[in-house]
Motif scaffolding. Sequence first.
Motif, PDB file in Angstrom:
ATOM      1  N   THR A   1      26.011  20.130  54.944  1.00 53.30           N
ATOM      2  CA  THR A   1      25.293  19.471  54.536  1.00 53.30           C
ATOM      3  C   THR A   1      24.984  19.382  52.949  1.00 53.30           C
ATOM      4  OG1 THR A   1      23.769  19.973  56.161  1.00 53.30           O
ATOM      5  CG2 THR A   1      22.409  19.233  54.288  1.00 53.30           C
ATOM      6  N   ALA A   2      25.968  20.573  52.303  1.00 52.79           N
ATOM      7  CA  ALA A   2      26.423  20.041  50.882  1.00 52.79           C
ATOM      8  C   ALA A   2      27.458  18.634  50.850  1.00 52.79           C
ATOM      9  CB  ALA A   2      26.611  21.695  50.122  1.00 52.79           C
TER      10      ALA A   2
ATOM     11  N   LYS B   1      28.399  23.766  43.747  1.00 46.62           N
ATOM     12  CA  LYS B   1      27.029  24.408  44.392  1.00 46.62           C
ATOM     13  C   LYS B   1      26.832  24.873  44.864  1.00 46.62           C
ATOM     14  CE  LYS B   1      29.144  19.055  46.155  1.00 46.62           C
ATOM     15  NZ  LYS B   1      29.573  18.599  46.690  1.00 46.62           N
TER      16      LYS B   1
ATOM     17  N   HIS C   1      18.203  19.521  50.605  1.00 44.04           N
ATOM     18  CA  HIS C   1      19.604  19.318  50.087  1.00 44.04           C
ATOM     19  C   HIS C   1      18.492  17.951  48.663  1.00 44.04           C
ATOM     20  CE1 HIS C   1      23.152  18.205  48.657  1.00 44.04           C
ATOM     21  NE2 HIS C   1      22.708  16.690  48.542  1.00 44.04           N
TER      22      HIS C   1
ATOM     23  N   ILE D   1      24.929  27.059  47.594  1.00 41.23           N
ATOM     24  CA  ILE D   1      24.047  26.922  48.947  1.00 41.23           C
ATOM     25  C   ILE D   1      23.470  27.915  49.429  1.00 41.23           C
ATOM     26  CG2 ILE D   1      25.262  26.486  51.336  1.00 41.23           C
ATOM     27  CD1 ILE D   1      27.770  25.059  50.210  1.00 41.23           C
TER      28      ILE D   1
ATOM     29  N   THR E   1      21.122  22.873  48.481  1.00 43.56           N
ATOM     30  CA  THR E   1      21.843  23.057  49.638  1.00 43.56           C
ATOM     31  C   THR E   1      20.765  24.694  50.141  1.00 43.56           C
ATOM     32  OG1 THR E   1      23.843  22.434  50.043  1.00 43.56           O
ATOM     33  CG2 THR E   1      22.592  22.968  51.672  1.00 43.56           C
TER      34      THR E   1
ATOM     35  N   SER F   1      24.706  20.044  43.532  1.00 41.42           N
ATOM     36  CA  SER F   1      23.453  20.173  44.133  1.00 41.42           C
ATOM     37  C   SER F   1      23.835  21.910  44.750  1.00 41.42           C
ATOM     38  CB  SER F   1      24.184  19.360  45.551  1.00 41.42           C
ATOM     39  OG  SER F   1      25.217  20.561  46.334  1.00 41.42           O
TER      40      SER F   1
END
Length: 275
Positions: free
Chosen positions: A42-43, A119, A206, A121, A150, A148
């Motif tokens: 999803t990341a 990112k 997200h 996560i 996630t 991002s």
Amino acid sequence: MAALDGLPPLRDIIQRHRLDARKALGQNFLLDLNLTQKVARTAGSLEGVTVFEVGPGPGGLTRAILALGAAKVIAVERDARCLPALAEIAGHYPGRLEVIDGDALKTDFATLAPQGPVKIIANLPYNVGTQLLVNWLLPAHWPPFWQSLTLMFQKEVGQRIVAQEGDDHYGRLGVLCGWRTEARMAFDVPPQAFTPPPKVTSTVVHLTPKENPIPCAVDKLEKVTQAAFGQRRKMLRQSLKPLGGEALLLKADIDPQRRAETLSVEEFCRLANCL
Ligand code: SAM
């Protein structure tokens, strides 16, 4: 299910290291490798990316992130019992997994961030998840150090994150997220996917930073949303009284008879800018 990375199955690791789940640490482990891969995917692309993970636990999601090609994972885990299990993974991926033995709430992620894309996560511990998200959204400088987020949350928290004006779940968190990020719910995860199963459904959210959020001082925005949603059923002229009430609302060109849940993010920013 056989692991693609050649490491032992997670159930064996949990048994061997006696990682019985502790409620106080929000420990609900994901043992299904399809699911951990789905969260990591999803990341988006992880090639060349440094991933921060909070709460790797026995390392299921960590392994998925590494297998998908992250350049490096920096994982913060508060439960020292998990460290030997994570050391096995680190040995399997030399130089690509760094584990920090500590509390994510006290970790300054921005200063740990290396050059290059980052990112975040995580299958977050429920008791600290919202606070961590807010910490990642509040820095004075924007865009932030991360590309991002996630994150797995209880579904109800996920709904608050993506909520917009008029939604039942719209509140302070929705305004903050909507102001600085594009946020979407990616998919739900049922309780039985976890060991032990939590009481409620979870959801993966997200978020990506907006490059140019509406200019607004974060502390003022917090002040306005706190007062407005603190008494969400009241008219704004009443709930915002301590901040200027009707005069403030008229200055921001907002009808004083409206209620908090009807105001868009842009209108909240306007109010904050009139404070
Ligand atoms: N990532 C693993 C998975 O997906 O199976 C475990 C997720 S479990 C929901 C949350 C993890 O966060 C646990 O390993 C717990 O020990 C850890 N944890 C709880 N509070 C923490 C904190 N303040 N800082 C760092 N880790 C924490």
